[in-house]
Design an enzyme around this catalytic site. Structure first.
Site, short mmCIF file in Angstrom:
data_model
loop_
_atom_site.label_atom_id
_atom_site.label_comp_id
_atom_site.label_asym_id
_atom_site.label_seq_id
_atom_site.Cartn_x
_atom_site.Cartn_y
_atom_site.Cartn_z
N GLY A 1 0.84 -1.19 0.00
CA GLY A 1 0.00 0.00 0.00
C GLY A 1 0.87 1.24 0.00
O GLY A 1 2.06 1.16 0.33
N HIS B 1 7.72 -7.91 -3.88
CA HIS B 1 6.40 -8.28 -4.41
C HIS B 1 6.46 -9.61 -5.16
O HIS B 1 6.90 -9.65 -6.31
CB HIS B 1 5.90 -7.18 -5.35
CG HIS B 1 5.50 -5.95 -4.62
ND1 HIS B 1 4.23 -5.77 -4.10
CD2 HIS B 1 6.20 -4.84 -4.28
CE1 HIS B 1 4.17 -4.61 -3.50
NE2 HIS B 1 5.35 -4.02 -3.59
N ASP C 1 -16.52 -10.26 -21.75
CA ASP C 1 -17.24 -10.33 -20.47
C ASP C 1 -18.75 -10.36 -20.66
O ASP C 1 -19.44 -11.22 -20.11
CB ASP C 1 -16.88 -9.15 -19.57
CG ASP C 1 -15.39 -8.94 -19.46
OD1 ASP C 1 -14.67 -9.92 -19.70
OD2 ASP C 1 -14.97 -7.82 -19.16
N CYS D 1 5.38 -6.26 1.61
CA CYS D 1 5.76 -4.85 1.52
C CYS D 1 5.10 -4.05 2.66
O CYS D 1 5.43 -4.24 3.82
CB CYS D 1 5.39 -4.32 0.14
SG CYS D 1 6.16 -2.76 -0.21
N TYR D 2 4.13 -3.17 2.38
CA TYR D 2 3.44 -2.45 3.46
C TYR D 2 2.87 -3.46 4.46
O TYR D 2 2.89 -3.22 5.68
CB TYR D 2 2.32 -1.59 2.88
CG TYR D 2 1.52 -0.81 3.92
CD1 TYR D 2 1.99 0.40 4.41
CD2 TYR D 2 0.30 -1.30 4.39
CE1 TYR D 2 1.26 1.11 5.36
CE2 TYR D 2 -0.43 -0.59 5.33
CZ TYR D 2 0.05 0.61 5.82
OH TYR D 2 -0.67 1.31 6.75
N LYS E 1 -10.42 -11.89 -15.49
CA LYS E 1 -10.57 -11.99 -16.95
C LYS E 1 -10.18 -13.37 -17.51
O LYS E 1 -10.91 -13.95 -18.30
CB LYS E 1 -9.71 -10.92 -17.60
CG LYS E 1 -9.95 -10.74 -19.06
CD LYS E 1 -10.77 -9.52 -19.24
CE LYS E 1 -11.16 -9.26 -20.65
NZ LYS E 1 -12.09 -8.13 -20.67
N GLU F 1 3.98 -11.19 -6.34
CA GLU F 1 2.87 -11.31 -7.28
C GLU F 1 3.20 -10.76 -8.67
O GLU F 1 2.51 -11.09 -9.64
CB GLU F 1 1.63 -10.59 -6.71
CG GLU F 1 1.72 -9.07 -6.58
CD GLU F 1 2.41 -8.59 -5.29
OE1 GLU F 1 3.17 -9.37 -4.70
OE2 GLU F 1 2.21 -7.42 -4.90
#
Ligand code: XMP
Length: 507
Positions: A50, A163, A221, A77-78, A363, A165
């Site tokens: 964040g 990170h 979508d 991280c945060y 998605k 991710e």
């Protein structure tokens, strides 16, 4: 698995990675009280990154009970700084902001780094650092400037300063998998297709004998949403396609072909291009374009819907990122870059009840479901197209003439990319009509024409992107065809910027 969101631009990505590992995961606001978290019975918690600093007044905090409940925790991280700070460690501004590629040296695998090399390239993005880990925590890894890059205690609480991710941390997926399987004891059995039967049941239960209206945009979508509803309650669905005049060439015909002829869905297409063009007249500011397109869409849609009788439900292809985005906006933690998701959205006070079968999906999961439902590949694998359409790819004023120019150039870009077999490997590939005029020569004549830019990017999710290294031959063909076939264009340039710091669209 629950991700407590503290406003990182990457929070959704964490949830996606967890699902890719076969573990169902949702994002909730980071400040959610422990009682509400406990009711969801998560196997573990991940605290996201964040933009705030933990020691600042008003910085979002975790309910301390969540950190001490015996549920495994991974702070990123945060999230790691929060873990350190709230458990009595020391967090301070780093002498130098660490941003971008870095590497860490693992001293203790502790489950999290199981079977991974001791030296790991990672992606960092933080201005604070942990000076002292809380009591009971040990250092698992250190970064080049010898900060605590990873820490853990014996209660299953982990913190990592980088990170895992993002793709720039090559072993990030393994690190998350290790947390899920080794630390949290998850098994990894969740799959998106398992979702179809469940969604069909839920639609039947919600709608009963009612009638449903669905707005089709041409994208994957809304197509998957309509197909699911049609599958659940055949004969009770009407689809509406608002042609805003900002679509690509052939778009409307293609949607009509697939939905009406192929799937037998009742589809009504409305040509509202005049209204949209009138609303956009003289508008240059990108956000103002989005606002006006959104407002016009609502107006047209409401008028059309009013002419249909007996419809109580509105089906929308809202995806999980749209749902989460609104949560982040509520908590004011995430910074808004563009107002993506309100365009094409409808106001909450419509007289319909909403059916949103995709609201917990990402998605790529929607694509997997589209394929499983038998939608043609061409529709399922379509590159994303922004709600405001070509309006945000025409820099400056949107006019019918400029739309025609862009449409012709865009068609050539996509045609050549497809011919080269590159379409599916690219996240997006398209043309932009710049507001520039440049001098050229054609035959013996001087020309003064438009400059078209070509953009092709690779990305996993649109949040970060790299410009595609298209083969020169493909670029050459695109350029030759555009200047020869599109009247008024005499120059083509290729956009070689990545996101960040650029964005994918030019507006
Ligand atoms: P940017 O330009 O922010 O785009 O890097 C990231 C992704 O979002 C799409 N995009 C939009 N989609 N309404 C949409 O529905 C919008 O206003 C909008 N703006 C950008 C863009 O095409 C890319 O896939």
């Amino acid at each position: 698995m629950l991700v407590l969101d503290f406003g990182s631009q990457y929070s959704q990505l964490i949830a996606r990675r967890v699902r890719e590992a076969g573990v169902y995961c949702e994002l909730i606001p980071g400040t959610t009280p422990w009682d509400a978290i406990r009711d969801r019975a998560p196997s573990a918690l991940i605290l996201s990154g964040g933009p705030a600093s933990v020691y600042e007044e008003g910085a979002p905090r975790c309910d301390p009970a969540a950190l001490n409940a015996g549920v495994p925790v991974l702070g990123i991280c945060y999230g790691m700084q929060l873990l350190a700070y709230q458990l009595g460690g020391k967090v301070a501004p780093a002498g130098k902001r660490e941003y971008g590629p870095a590497s860490v040296q693992v001293a203790d695998p502790a489950g999290l780094f199981l079977d991974l090399p001791a030296h790991l390239p990672v992606w960092m993005s933080h201005g604070d650092t942990i000076l002292e880990a809380p009591a009971g925590f040990r250092r698992l890894a250190e970064s080049e400037n010898s900060t605590i890059a990873a820490m853990a205690d014996d209660a299953g609480r982990f913190g990592i300063a980088f990170h895992p991710e993002v793709i720039h941390t090559p072993q990030g997926r393994e690190i998350l998998r290790n947390f899920l399987y080794q630390v949290a004891g998850c098994r990894g059995t969740w799959k998106p297709a398992a979702f179809i039967d469940q969604a069909i049941e839920a639609i039947r239960a919600q709608v009963g004998e009612g009638r449903v209206l669905c707005a089709l945009s041409g994208g994957v979508d809304s197509a998957v949403c309509a197909t699911l509803v049609h599958r659940a309650i055949p004969g009770q669905l009407t689809c509406l396609m608002v042609d805003n005049g900002l679509l690509r060439r052939d778009e409307r015909r293609r949607v009509e072909e697939v939905m009406q002829r192929h799937l037998g869905i009742d589809l009504k297409a409305v040509d509202a291009s005049e209204e949209f063009l009138a609303a956009l007249q003289g508008v240059i500011d990108p956000e103002e374009k989005r606002r006006r397109i959104g407002a016009t869409f609502i107006k047209v849609f409401e008028a059309e819907a009013a002419s249909l009788t007996g419809v109580d439900f509105l089906a929308q292809g809202t995806l999980y990122p749209d749902v989460i985005e609104s949560t982040s906006h509520d908590t004011h933690n995430a910074h808004r870059i563009k107002t993506h998701h309100n365009v094409g959205g409808l106001p909450a006070d419509l007289r319909f009840k909403l059916v949103e079968p995709l609201r917990y999906l990402f998605k790529d999961e929607v694509r997997a479901i589209g394929t499983a439902l038998g939608l043609p590949d061409d529709m399922v694998q379509r590159q994303p197209f922004p709600g405001p359409g070509l309006a945000v790819r025409i820099i400056g004023e949107v006019t019918r003439e400029r739309l025609d120019t862009l449409r012709a150039a865009d068609w050539i870009v996509v045609d050549e990319i497809k011919a080269a077999g590159l379409y599916r490997s690219l996240w997006q590939s398209f043309a932009i009509l710049t507001p520039l005029q440049s001098v050229g020569v054609m035959g013996d004549y001087r020309t003064y024409g438009n400059v078209v830019a070509v953009r092709a990017v690779q990305s996993e999710d649109g949040m970060t992107a790299d410009w595609a290294r298209l083969p020169y031959e493909v670029l050459a063909k695109i350029s030759t065809r555009i200047v020869n076939e599109v009247p008024g264009v005499n120059r083509v340039v290729y956009d070689i910027s990545s996101k960040p710091p650029s964005t994918i669209e030019w507006e």
